[in-house]
Motif scaffolding. Sequence first.
Motif, PDB file in Angstrom:
ATOM      1  N   GLU A   1      37.127  22.181  17.240  1.00 31.14           N
ATOM      2  CA  GLU A   1      36.544  20.866  17.521  1.00 31.14           C
ATOM      3  C   GLU A   1      37.646  19.820  17.667  1.00 31.14           C
ATOM      4  OE1 GLU A   1      33.190  17.747  15.765  1.00 31.14           O
ATOM      5  OE2 GLU A   1      33.231  19.849  15.155  1.00 31.14           O
ATOM      6  N   ILE A   2      38.643  19.890  16.804  1.00 32.65           N
ATOM      7  CA  ILE A   2      39.771  18.952  16.896  1.00 32.65           C
ATOM      8  C   ILE A   2      40.550  19.186  18.192  1.00 32.65           C
ATOM      9  CG2 ILE A   2      41.995  18.348  15.864  1.00 32.65           C
ATOM     10  CD1 ILE A   2      40.706  18.857  13.126  1.00 32.65           C
ATOM     11  N   ALA A   3      40.794  20.463  18.515  1.00 34.80           N
ATOM     12  CA  ALA A   3      41.546  20.777  19.734  1.00 34.80           C
ATOM     13  C   ALA A   3      40.800  20.306  20.982  1.00 34.80           C
ATOM     14  CB  ALA A   3      41.804  22.285  19.809  1.00 34.80           C
TER      15      ALA A   3
ATOM     16  N   PHE B   1      36.327  12.245  11.243  1.00 36.11           N
ATOM     17  CA  PHE B   1      35.939  13.660  11.139  1.00 36.11           C
ATOM     18  C   PHE B   1      36.207  14.181   9.731  1.00 36.11           C
ATOM     19  CE2 PHE B   1      37.053  18.213  11.689  1.00 36.11           C
ATOM     20  CZ  PHE B   1      35.826  18.666  12.146  1.00 36.11           C
ATOM     21  N   TYR B   2      37.295  13.719   9.124  1.00 31.07           N
ATOM     22  CA  TYR B   2      37.603  14.143   7.753  1.00 31.07           C
ATOM     23  C   TYR B   2      36.720  13.439   6.734  1.00 31.07           C
ATOM     24  CZ  TYR B   2      41.537  16.928   9.245  1.00 31.07           C
ATOM     25  OH  TYR B   2      42.311  17.918   9.818  1.00 31.07           O
TER      26      TYR B   2
ATOM     27  N   ASN C   1      33.583  13.747   7.236  1.00 31.96           N
ATOM     28  CA  ASN C   1      32.374  14.555   7.492  1.00 31.96           C
ATOM     29  C   ASN C   1      31.475  13.911   8.532  1.00 31.96           C
ATOM     30  OD1 ASN C   1      31.011  16.977   7.029  1.00 31.96           O
ATOM     31  ND2 ASN C   1      29.594  16.034   5.589  1.00 31.96           N
ATOM     32  N   GLU C   2      32.054  13.166   9.479  1.00 33.96           N
ATOM     33  CA  GLU C   2      31.282  12.599  10.581  1.00 33.96           C
ATOM     34  C   GLU C   2      31.586  13.372  11.865  1.00 33.96           C
ATOM     35  OE1 GLU C   2      31.761   8.419  11.055  1.00 33.96           O
ATOM     36  OE2 GLU C   2      31.357   7.945   8.945  1.00 33.96           O
ATOM     37  N   SER C   3      30.547  13.716  12.597  1.00 37.59           N
ATOM     38  CA  SER C   3      30.743  14.466  13.835  1.00 37.59           C
ATOM     39  C   SER C   3      31.439  13.600  14.879  1.00 37.59           C
ATOM     40  CB  SER C   3      29.405  14.958  14.378  1.00 37.59           C
ATOM     41  OG  SER C   3      28.547  13.871  14.652  1.00 37.59           O
ATOM     42  N   ILE C   4      32.178  14.259  15.744  1.00 37.25           N
ATOM     43  CA  ILE C   4      32.945  13.559  16.781  1.00 37.25           C
ATOM     44  C   ILE C   4      32.116  13.402  18.039  1.00 37.25           C
ATOM     45  CG2 ILE C   4      35.019  13.628  18.208  1.00 37.25           C
ATOM     46  CD1 ILE C   4      36.360  15.273  16.050  1.00 37.25           C
ATOM     47  N   ASP C   5      32.082  12.195  18.551  1.00 32.32           N
ATOM     48  CA  ASP C   5      31.392  11.934  19.816  1.00 32.32           C
ATOM     49  C   ASP C   5      31.925  10.635  20.397  1.00 32.32           C
ATOM     50  OD1 ASP C   5      29.745  12.325  21.926  1.00 32.32           O
ATOM     51  OD2 ASP C   5      27.868  11.998  20.852  1.00 32.32           O
ATOM     52  N   ILE C   6      31.712  10.452  21.670  1.00 32.74           N
ATOM     53  CA  ILE C   6      32.089   9.209  22.360  1.00 32.74           C
ATOM     54  C   ILE C   6      30.875   8.714  23.136  1.00 32.74           C
ATOM     55  CG2 ILE C   6      33.557   8.171  24.122  1.00 32.74           C
ATOM     56  CD1 ILE C   6      35.720  10.091  23.410  1.00 32.74           C
TER      57      ILE C   6
ATOM     58  N   GLU D   1      36.691  12.082   0.200  1.00 34.79           N
ATOM     59  CA  GLU D   1      35.609  12.758   0.915  1.00 34.79           C
ATOM     60  C   GLU D   1      36.095  14.057   1.555  1.00 34.79           C
ATOM     61  OE1 GLU D   1      31.598  13.080   2.222  1.00 34.79           O
ATOM     62  OE2 GLU D   1      32.636  11.938   0.652  1.00 34.79           O
ATOM     63  N   ALA D   2      37.317  14.048   2.070  1.00 35.40           N
ATOM     64  CA  ALA D   2      37.872  15.262   2.676  1.00 35.40           C
ATOM     65  C   ALA D   2      38.029  16.365   1.630  1.00 35.40           C
ATOM     66  CB  ALA D   2      39.217  14.950   3.323  1.00 35.40           C
TER      67      ALA D   2
END
Length: 445
Positions: A143-145, A437-438, A440-445, A256-257
Amino acid sequence: MRKLNDVYSRSGNVKWGNLMSLVCICIINLSAIDGMAQQKPWSLRVCIEHAREHNLQVEYARVSLENTSVDLSREKAQRLPSLDFSSTQGWGHQKSSSYTGSYSLNGNMALYQGGKLSRSIQQQELVEKAMTQDVLVAQNDIEIAVTKAYLQILYANETLKTDRQTLESSGEQLARSKALLDAGSISTSDFAQMESQYSNDQYRVIQSENDLAFSKLQLKQLLELGLEDDFDVVFPELDERNVLVAIPGLDEVYREALRVMPEMKSSRLNVESAILGEKIAKGDYLPSISLTASVSTNHDSKSSGSYFSQMDDRLNENVGINISIPITNRKKARLNVSKARLQTEQSRLAERNTRKDLLQTVESLHQDVVAAQSRYSAANQRVKSAYTSYRQVQEEFDAGMKNPVDLLVEKNNYLSALQEQIQAKYQAVLAFKLLNFYRNESIDI
């Protein structure tokens, strides 16, 4: 009834033909719709979800998890009794030949093994849980990549748009310079400089087009798409509202991480597993108890009596308890305990190292966001100043008050400021998305 069947048979061919035509049309339309769906641009979230399911590294992690589950089932099966049957048939000869046969049924069930069996199952359950977290780690990594590759595409696309606008402006300046040259207002060398700048701007556009194509290829490879798969992405508009956002506190993100990141959970589970490994190794010092049972019989062609009577007379049934007490085993138990303790220490060190790496990652991302936002704010001011100066020199050049060198200097200063602004913009967006993301939030734009 006969008439009704006749009518149906006469009209059946027509109706069936119409039905087949309709089906073919539907299939063609569905294929077209499916092709249109495949050509639809991919959003960042769609790319992420696809990669989390289809990336090869994630698949490898899933297979490893399945293998661990098989190992757990095998450990649990050790609690079950074992049962085996054996038979020997053959010819023997002393003074005369005889045919012999023997049959036996043997069973064994472990009752006590110094706690090794139950603890081995518990340990394998921890290993399975840790491997489940490792699958999540692989999914997070991809997901990060994908996020980095996607934002690299957006960066390359915006750079390309800027370079194309610059080329268009250079074309207008070149045309204006040609008119000034024809009017005798500038020299041939000045015009040559403008031509050189136009060629450089053309080269920048070509290079930017190649950078964009290569960035798309990298993302396509991460998604495990083939040559036949059409691929393009959605280009969302990112402005100052997406860049200059409130940055969460470093302590908050790190705490949180530590709580949610699967690599931390996996490390902690590995420590628990290693501690159980010590207890399992100490079980070698304790006695083991097992229940045994057997049934056997045989026959001999030289003996009197029928086959069945011999089998019945020689039937032998046994049930017993087997106790094994270790006395000396060439230091095996002691060495196994020492090795298990070292494994526990290694697991604790690995957990500390994972914690350290996580802190470094979060700290770096937090600093990246702060630095990129500062750079973006400064670049905004620089772009405004450079653009104002560039436009002023442009007007003076058009009026014949400035030479091409002055114009090109101001133009390159403006382009440099613009490039710095674009770079800081996407660095800030990327670092902020990864920092969240760290949390615990999903990544989106």
